[in-house]
Design an enzyme around this catalytic site. Sequence first.
Site, mmCIF file in Angstrom:
data_model
loop_
_atom_site.group_PDB
_atom_site.id
_atom_site.type_symbol
_atom_site.label_atom_id
_atom_site.label_comp_id
_atom_site.label_asym_id
_atom_site.label_seq_id
_atom_site.Cartn_x
_atom_site.Cartn_y
_atom_site.Cartn_z
ATOM 1 N N GLY A 70 6.525 -5.363 2.753
ATOM 2 C CA GLY A 70 7.313 -5.235 3.969
ATOM 3 C C GLY A 70 6.998 -6.320 4.994
ATOM 4 O O GLY A 70 7.895 -6.841 5.653
ATOM 5 N N THR A 71 5.733 -6.665 5.123
ATOM 6 C CA THR A 71 5.339 -7.657 6.130
ATOM 7 C C THR A 71 6.014 -8.993 5.852
ATOM 8 O O THR A 71 6.594 -9.615 6.751
ATOM 9 C CB THR A 71 3.801 -7.815 6.136
ATOM 10 O OG1 THR A 71 3.226 -6.529 6.417
ATOM 11 C CG2 THR A 71 3.345 -8.817 7.168
ATOM 12 N N ASN A 150 7.296 4.317 12.100
ATOM 13 C CA ASN A 150 6.252 4.781 11.185
ATOM 14 C C ASN A 150 5.226 5.684 11.847
ATOM 15 O O ASN A 150 4.509 6.401 11.172
ATOM 16 C CB ASN A 150 5.541 3.584 10.525
ATOM 17 C CG ASN A 150 5.092 2.555 11.528
ATOM 18 O OD1 ASN A 150 5.898 2.004 12.268
ATOM 19 N ND2 ASN A 150 3.798 2.303 11.575
ATOM 20 N N GLN A 178 10.139 2.471 6.097
ATOM 21 C CA GLN A 178 9.850 3.913 5.981
ATOM 22 C C GLN A 178 11.041 4.712 5.455
ATOM 23 O O GLN A 178 10.917 5.924 5.232
ATOM 24 C CB GLN A 178 9.405 4.481 7.343
ATOM 25 C CG GLN A 178 8.070 3.946 7.851
ATOM 26 C CD GLN A 178 6.867 4.475 7.051
ATOM 27 O OE1 GLN A 178 6.950 5.474 6.338
ATOM 28 N NE2 GLN A 178 5.736 3.798 7.170
ATOM 29 N N SER A 198 9.284 -1.849 1.106
ATOM 30 C CA SER A 198 7.913 -1.933 0.588
ATOM 31 C C SER A 198 7.712 -0.782 -0.387
ATOM 32 O O SER A 198 7.841 0.388 -0.010
ATOM 33 C CB SER A 198 6.940 -1.828 1.758
ATOM 34 O OG SER A 198 5.631 -1.812 1.270
ATOM 35 N N HIS A 200 5.135 0.578 -1.858
ATOM 36 C CA HIS A 200 4.026 1.548 -1.804
ATOM 37 C C HIS A 200 4.296 2.706 -0.849
ATOM 38 O O HIS A 200 3.512 3.638 -0.762
ATOM 39 C CB HIS A 200 2.690 0.841 -1.515
ATOM 40 C CG HIS A 200 2.487 0.348 -0.121
ATOM 41 N ND1 HIS A 200 1.802 1.068 0.829
ATOM 42 C CD2 HIS A 200 2.857 -0.804 0.501
ATOM 43 C CE1 HIS A 200 1.747 0.374 1.961
ATOM 44 N NE2 HIS A 200 2.383 -0.765 1.788
ATOM 45 N N THR A 236 5.400 -17.448 -8.764
ATOM 46 C CA THR A 236 5.695 -16.652 -9.970
ATOM 47 C C THR A 236 5.879 -15.190 -9.582
ATOM 48 O O THR A 236 5.098 -14.638 -8.805
ATOM 49 C CB THR A 236 4.537 -16.808 -10.989
ATOM 50 O OG1 THR A 236 4.424 -18.197 -11.290
ATOM 51 C CG2 THR A 236 4.806 -16.021 -12.263
ATOM 52 N N CYS A 326 -1.668 0.944 9.796
ATOM 53 C CA CYS A 326 -1.634 -0.500 9.591
ATOM 54 C C CYS A 326 -2.574 -1.199 10.560
ATOM 55 O O CYS A 326 -2.973 -2.319 10.325
ATOM 56 C CB CYS A 326 -0.226 -1.042 9.782
ATOM 57 S SG CYS A 326 0.942 -0.147 8.790
#
Length: 374
Positions: A70-71, A150, A178, A198, A200, A236, A326
């Site tokens: 996400g960042t 978040n 989120q 993101s 995760h 890659t 975070c």
Amino acid sequence: MKVYLDNAATTPMAKEVIDAIIPLMQNNFGNPSSTHSFGREVRGIVETARRKIGYFLNVTPGELIFTSGGTEADNMALLCSVEDLGVTHIITSPMEHHAVLHTVEHLQATNQIKLSMVKVKPDGHIDLEDLERLIGDGKNTLVSLMHANNEIGNMLPLEKVGNLCHSKGAYFHSDTVQTIAHYAFDLDALPIDFVTCSAHKFHGPKGIGFLYVSKKLKINAMIHGGSQERGKRGGTENIIGIVGLAKAMTEALLNVEEHQNHVQGLKTYMINELEKNITGIQFNGDAKGDSLYTVLNVCFPEHPKGSMLLLHLDLLGIAVSGGSACSSGSNKGSHVLESINSDPKRPAVRFSFSRLTTKEEIDYALNQLYKILN
Ligand code: PLP
């Protein structure tokens, strides 16, 4: 008993995701840029995953650029808007994730943009009249506002804000970290230029996400290197991450309503139980209104053990967060809670749930809370 109620920070990988990536690690090590059979095989795997994600979000696969999460996706949307679209004015809110806030602050400090902060109402919602005023004639302007916060869970009316931006000719980016794979999206139908993801946050692997860029826009690379991602992101590809992301999204969205009902039920139950049992309890943000079903930010009454509440819960095996995970490690207060003027003397705890959370876990957490506070 160990209870994990910090799912807005990260989620455990789903078993189906782990099962999907193990054979890949064992068998498919080729570089997708190689033209021999080892490479071609993996290229096929990457593009199948991209098409699957495109299908769920109703976008063409070419509108998705895989990133390290996400960042990076937020950085890319903001930096490429300035560099490639001629944006000179960015409007955002003080409640954004640091992936957005620190990037726009950098752009302002290096004199690349004028930065405007939209007003936030006491319930944590964006003041849309102020936003309209700030957009003005919309010239060379980008609006960056997150879909769901978040820390407090407040949600933005995406379509309304997108229409407002586009009616004035401004670009619209939303940090949807989120909410992607927590709600069904039709990105083709939404008036939106950039969204971020993101994996995760929905039981996928860490270190993988994507930026969606509407096909109407032409942007170039932020990370320069090889011609991966159609020249828009060198490096890659993270094959394991990409396949894990697509599998996690599939598992999340195939039964999304069932997951929503289950998790919203737990959140509502927790709100009701806290109100019944703790006098003076409040909730940060609009918990009972337009709010993300996975997040509940509780504002406890002042208490001698208040400042140590997270530690007490941790010692009892309950993992929660006192703001945004975070920024854990820094002991600064939460910029989000500050922006809604939450009383710093009242301890704030973010409980965040996932489809794997059970009612027994919520009951355990509630009972331990009552013991600590009584
Ligand atoms: N944006 C929001 C709203 C988040 O909650 C997070 C994660 O904490 C991020 C961005 C950053 O995502 P990542 O951890 O994939 O870099």
